[in-house]
Write a protein that holds these residues in place. Structure first.
Motif, short mmCIF file in Angstrom:
data_model
loop_
_atom_site.label_atom_id
_atom_site.label_comp_id
_atom_site.label_asym_id
_atom_site.label_seq_id
_atom_site.Cartn_x
_atom_site.Cartn_y
_atom_site.Cartn_z
N ALA A 73 1.84 -2.76 5.01
CA ALA A 73 1.71 -2.29 6.39
C ALA A 73 0.24 -2.29 6.82
CB ALA A 73 2.29 -0.88 6.50
N ALA A 74 -0.62 -1.83 5.91
CA ALA A 74 -2.06 -1.83 6.23
C ALA A 74 -2.53 -3.25 6.50
CB ALA A 74 -2.85 -1.22 5.08
N ARG A 75 -2.06 -4.16 5.70
CA ARG A 75 -2.47 -5.56 5.89
C ARG A 75 -1.99 -6.10 7.25
NH1 ARG A 75 -0.13 -10.95 3.65
NH2 ARG A 75 -1.85 -12.33 4.19
N ALA A 76 -0.72 -5.80 7.56
CA ALA A 76 -0.17 -6.29 8.85
C ALA A 76 -0.95 -5.71 10.03
CB ALA A 76 1.31 -5.91 8.96
N SER A 115 2.10 5.00 12.86
CA SER A 115 2.83 3.78 13.23
C SER A 115 2.52 2.62 12.29
CB SER A 115 2.59 3.41 14.70
OG SER A 115 1.30 2.89 14.89
N ILE A 116 1.42 2.73 11.55
CA ILE A 116 1.15 1.65 10.58
C ILE A 116 2.15 1.75 9.42
CG2 ILE A 116 -0.53 0.72 8.94
CD1 ILE A 116 -2.74 1.36 10.94
N VAL A 117 2.20 2.91 8.79
CA VAL A 117 3.11 3.00 7.63
C VAL A 117 4.58 2.91 8.05
CG1 VAL A 117 1.48 4.23 6.15
CG2 VAL A 117 3.02 5.55 7.60
N GLU A 118 4.86 3.25 9.30
CA GLU A 118 6.26 3.15 9.76
C GLU A 118 6.73 1.70 9.87
OE1 GLU A 118 6.71 5.56 13.29
OE2 GLU A 118 6.36 7.40 12.17
N PHE A 129 9.71 -4.17 8.28
CA PHE A 129 8.83 -5.32 8.58
C PHE A 129 7.86 -5.57 7.44
CE2 PHE A 129 4.95 -6.98 10.80
CZ PHE A 129 5.49 -8.18 11.23
N THR A 130 7.49 -4.50 6.72
CA THR A 130 6.60 -4.64 5.57
C THR A 130 7.25 -3.93 4.39
OG1 THR A 130 5.40 -2.70 6.39
CG2 THR A 130 4.45 -4.86 6.87
N GLU A 131 6.74 -4.30 3.19
CA GLU A 131 7.42 -3.78 2.00
C GLU A 131 6.95 -2.38 1.62
OE1 GLU A 131 7.93 -5.82 -2.22
OE2 GLU A 131 7.98 -7.22 -0.51
N GLY A 187 11.49 -7.73 17.62
CA GLY A 187 11.58 -8.02 16.18
C GLY A 187 10.29 -7.84 15.42
N VAL A 188 9.19 -7.57 16.10
CA VAL A 188 7.92 -7.33 15.40
C VAL A 188 7.33 -6.01 15.90
CG1 VAL A 188 5.62 -8.22 14.89
CG2 VAL A 188 7.50 -9.82 15.30
N PRO A 189 7.20 -5.01 15.02
CA PRO A 189 6.64 -3.74 15.48
C PRO A 189 5.31 -3.98 16.21
CG PRO A 189 7.45 -3.51 13.24
CD PRO A 189 7.56 -4.97 13.60
N ALA A 190 5.11 -3.27 17.30
CA ALA A 190 3.92 -3.48 18.13
C ALA A 190 2.64 -3.37 17.30
CB ALA A 190 3.91 -2.49 19.28
N THR A 191 2.63 -2.44 16.35
CA THR A 191 1.42 -2.20 15.57
C THR A 191 1.05 -3.38 14.67
OG1 THR A 191 1.91 0.16 15.68
CG2 THR A 191 0.41 -0.51 13.94
#
Ligand code: NOJ
Length: 737
Positions: free
Chosen positions: A286-289, A270-273, A279-281, A240-244
């Motif tokens: 995504a960069a923040r995560a 894989s960040i922007v994905e 998982f991100t908006e 449920g949480v992308p590895a990145t």
């Protein structure tokens, strides 16, 4: 054991230098270090030159033109403000120009020295072209042969994968990263990627934490402890949480529990994905995560470049996080010696395809091939008694597919097909009649079958080279059916009608289901995709110049429906037994519900695989006898020795991989029915025997319990020594509190 790259004071000095440099950097320059961009085929566009001058690029991947790379480094070292060199990344997965067997094939050698040598050759060749960082080893545990990337993996077992993963790291990094033949290695894909549902690449992985720790994370922990320079985050959604963006994985496990302080790079986009995963908006989120998880460098996509400033301004991330990340990247550059000299002498490229490299690739291919069947010792073929062979099959004279997946730099013109390998070996002594039978492995045109049958009829033996094209495995290339593609099975069965000894050589990127062709064959040599020197290696094996000695690093299913199938499974409450599983075709009509065996098996496949993990024949005949342990009872903290006699009862000298398996009968978490704990390669002349021993401590029996604590538990254990996971020679021992 680990490769201690630097001593403490060198580490301190590098860390001080990196921190000092970070203190001098602008935010733009810091973010630049965290950005990895791709090359442009030997060109440096003006915009890239500007970015290099402005310190906006920390690393470049997929550029291997040496003058171009030297020019990029020159711009950084002479025209940028802080003179920070570049990391140059490349997928050097199983060789650079000299292509070794695919990693799964190398794993079949069960030979860490050979694997290390292969990685060293690859590092040397790649480094001579300006590469200083490779994205290997891939140490994803792979238990699903539908998954195309199983080809790049080291197989299904955490112990084997750990040993061979460390060997690869050693081969790439050497003892000193700051050596012209060393390049930084990268443990990938962290983590769980190999458990992609249905074997479909990039798919979700759902792995309970206990299974993560006991199986999937083990090889990563092993190479982290060993000193691998970098890690790559996986593409997949893990529980449920992308590895990145997975803080449990990246922060808690990797940084806190294991203390890894090297660079972590994202996978490609894989960040922007993470936004595509849901998982991100957006890219900023995504960069923040990724920053929160601790991904130091972004591969390909540019969300760091465009969003980190704003995220800092809005207080969504912290400058200390950025400083730590940049510092890690700079430390790696110092360790690689790039600040002193990032350039490569253009005359050094002469080492590419050096005869020593080709010989190493040939030996690797020899050790990687697995002999799965050899009825009536049809192999090795006799040079003196064989007058002619029929060489048939769409891969028999192919110098491209033989290299396998993930070959960016190897070229078909340098590899030697089976046909050429056999002709070179047999020169004049044995006639080689050739007919592909099918144009490609996927062809459906059977018009050449008659010609194939005709040369089979007029020859003493038939060698058929079949399998998969390179593209059928590797990234994004999964298959739902894993039979021989096209009409290859029909070709094999047609040629078998000639009644000559039929030897099948299979080149493939994964275990294939061979149930439909095995009965037609007398011998099967599984060659994976064996690389540049595959042809000569296979020729030597077929004619007994060398004995096969590979062992399967992954279980071969009979049918796709058995997947996932692996030897280290749990016992279940209803384990099946030979003779206790009724086949669907033998069941009476209206068979009562409980009459066919109430155990864990498939009505149409039983419970056994086609070939078990660790299996592989040779031209020797290895027998195992007299197993013994040094103690029948030990205390926690003690060591115990296991030994057995290995006898070569055959007529040929051969190598054998002797394997030690353990079962912990009762655990606070149920334990696998067998776990590999040791292996040794030995060579025995005919009729010779050797006593082989292994020493384990109770730490080697440890597993993660439900509190995620690594524990060794007292109780009863079984130990086996044998030539595969099906070993039958066993005894028991007890561990006291
Ligand atoms: C994506 C792959 O997943 C990874 O293994 C590889 O290293 C990168 N692309 C770079 O090519």
């Amino acid at each position: 054991m680990n490769i201690s790259i630097l001593n403490e004071s060198q580490c301190q000095s590098i860390s001080d230098q990196a921190k000092k440099l970070v203190g001098e950097m602008t935010l733009v320059e810091k973010i630049g270090q965290m950005s990895q961009v791709f090359g442009h085929n030997a060109k440096i566009p003006n915009s890239m030159r500007e970015d290099l001058r402005a310190g906006k690029i920390g690393s470049v991947l997929n550029e291997v033109d040496l003058p171009t790379l030297n020019e990029m480094q020159r711009i950084c070292m002479e025209e940028s403000r802080l003179k920070i060199p570049l990391l140059i990344g490349r997928d050097v997965i199983h060789g650079f120009k000299t292509i070794f067997p695919i990693p799964l094939g190398q794993a079949a050698s069960w030979d860490p020295d050979m694997v290390e040598k292969g990685a060293h050759v690859a590092a040397k060749e790649a480094a001579s072209k300006g590469v200083n960082w490779t994205f290997a080893p891939m140490i994803d545990i792979s238990r699903d042969p539908r998954w195309g990337r199983i080809a790049e993996s080291l197989g299904e077992d955490p112990f084997l994968c750990s040993q061979l993963g460390k060997a690869m790291v050693k081969g790439f990094q050497g003892n000193d990263l700051n050596h012209k033949n060393s390049i930084a290695a990268c443990a990938k894909h962290f983590a769980g990627y190999g458990a992609a549902e249905a074997g479909k690449d990039y798919n979700t992985a759902l792995i309970p934490e206990n299974e993560m720790r006991n199986v999937y994370l083990r090889p990563f922990q092993a190479v982290a402890d060993f000193g691998v320079a970098t890690f790559m985050s996986a593409f997949c959604d893990l529980n449920g949480v992308p590895a990145t963006g997975n803080q449990w994985l990246m922060k808690q496990i990797l940084r806190q529990e294991w203390g890894f302080d090297g660079v972590v790079v994202s996978d490609w986009d894989s960040i922007v994905e993470m936004t595509v995963h849901g998982f991100t908006e957006d890219d900023a989120g995504a960069a923040r995560a990724a920053i929160q998880a601790g991904i130091d460098m972004e591969m390909a996509s540019q969300s760091y470049r465009y969003h980190l400033h704003e995220l800092l301004q809005r207080g969504k991330i912290d400058i200390d996080q950025i400083n730590t990340m940049v510092s890690r990247i700079l430390e790696l550059k110092f360790e690689l010696g790039l600040f002193e000299n990032p350039f490569v002498d253009e005359s050094e490229a002469a080492i590419i395809l050096h005869p020593d490299h080709l010989e190493a690739a040939k030996q690797a291919a020899i050790k990687s091939c697995v002999l799965l069947k050899n009825e009536n010792n049809v192999l090795p073929l006799s040079l003196s008694k064989t007058k002619s062979i029929a060489l048939i099959g769409p891969l028999a004279d192919d110098d491209y597919e033989i290299m396998g997946t993930w070959v960016f730099d190897g070229e078909a013109q340098h590899s030697i097909s089976c046909k050429t390998g056999l002709e070179n070996l047999l020169e004049g002594e044995v006639e080689v009649k050739y007919e592909p039978g099918l144009e490609t492995v996927r062809s459906t045109d059977e018009s050449r079958f008659d010609a194939a049958i005709a040369i089979a009829q007029s020859s003493d033996a038939v060698v058929m080279v079949v399998g998969e094209e390179s593209f059928m495995s590797g990234e994004a290339h999964s298959r739902a059916e894993i039979d021989l593609p096209g009409r290859q099975a029909q070709l094999i069965n047609a040629v078998a009608s000639a009644g000559k000894p039929l030897i099948l050589v299979v080149m493939a990127g994964r275990p294939l289901t061979l149930e439909n062709v095995l009965p037609a064959t007398d011998a099967v040599l599984y060659a994976w995709h064996p690389g540049t020197m595959g042809g000569p290696a296979i020729a030597d094996l077929l004619f007994g110049e060398s004995s096969p000695s590979g062992k399967l690093p992954v279980t071969f299913p009979k049918k796709v429906g058995q997947i996932p199938i692996y030897y280290a499974h749990k016992n279940t409450g209803r384990p099946p037994q030979d003779g206790g599983c009724v086949n669907i075709n033998d069941a009476p009509v209206r068979a009562p519900q409980t009459s066919l065996g109430m155990t864990s098996f498939h009505l149409d496949a039983g419970f056994r695989p086609q070939f078990p993990f660790g299996f592989g024949l040779s031209y020797g005949d290895f027998r195992y006898e007299n197993i013994a342990t040094s103690h029948s009872v030990i205390n926690m903290g003690d060591e115990i020795q296991f030994s057995a006699d290995v006898l070569n009862a055959g007529a040929h000298e051969a190598e054998e991989v002797v394997q030690l398996y353990i079962r912990d009968l009762v655990g606070s978490v149920t334990r696998p029915i067998k776990e590999l704990k040791g292996f040794k390669r030995i060579k025995l002349k005919p009729k010779c025997r050797e006593r082989v021993s292994f020493i384990l401590s109770t730490d080697d029996l440890a597993f993660y319990d439900h509190q995620s604590k690594l524990v060794s538990e007292p109780g009863l254990y079984h130990a086996w020594i044998g030539g595969s996971s099906d070993a039958s020679l066993w005894m028991e021992f007890r561990v006291n509190e």
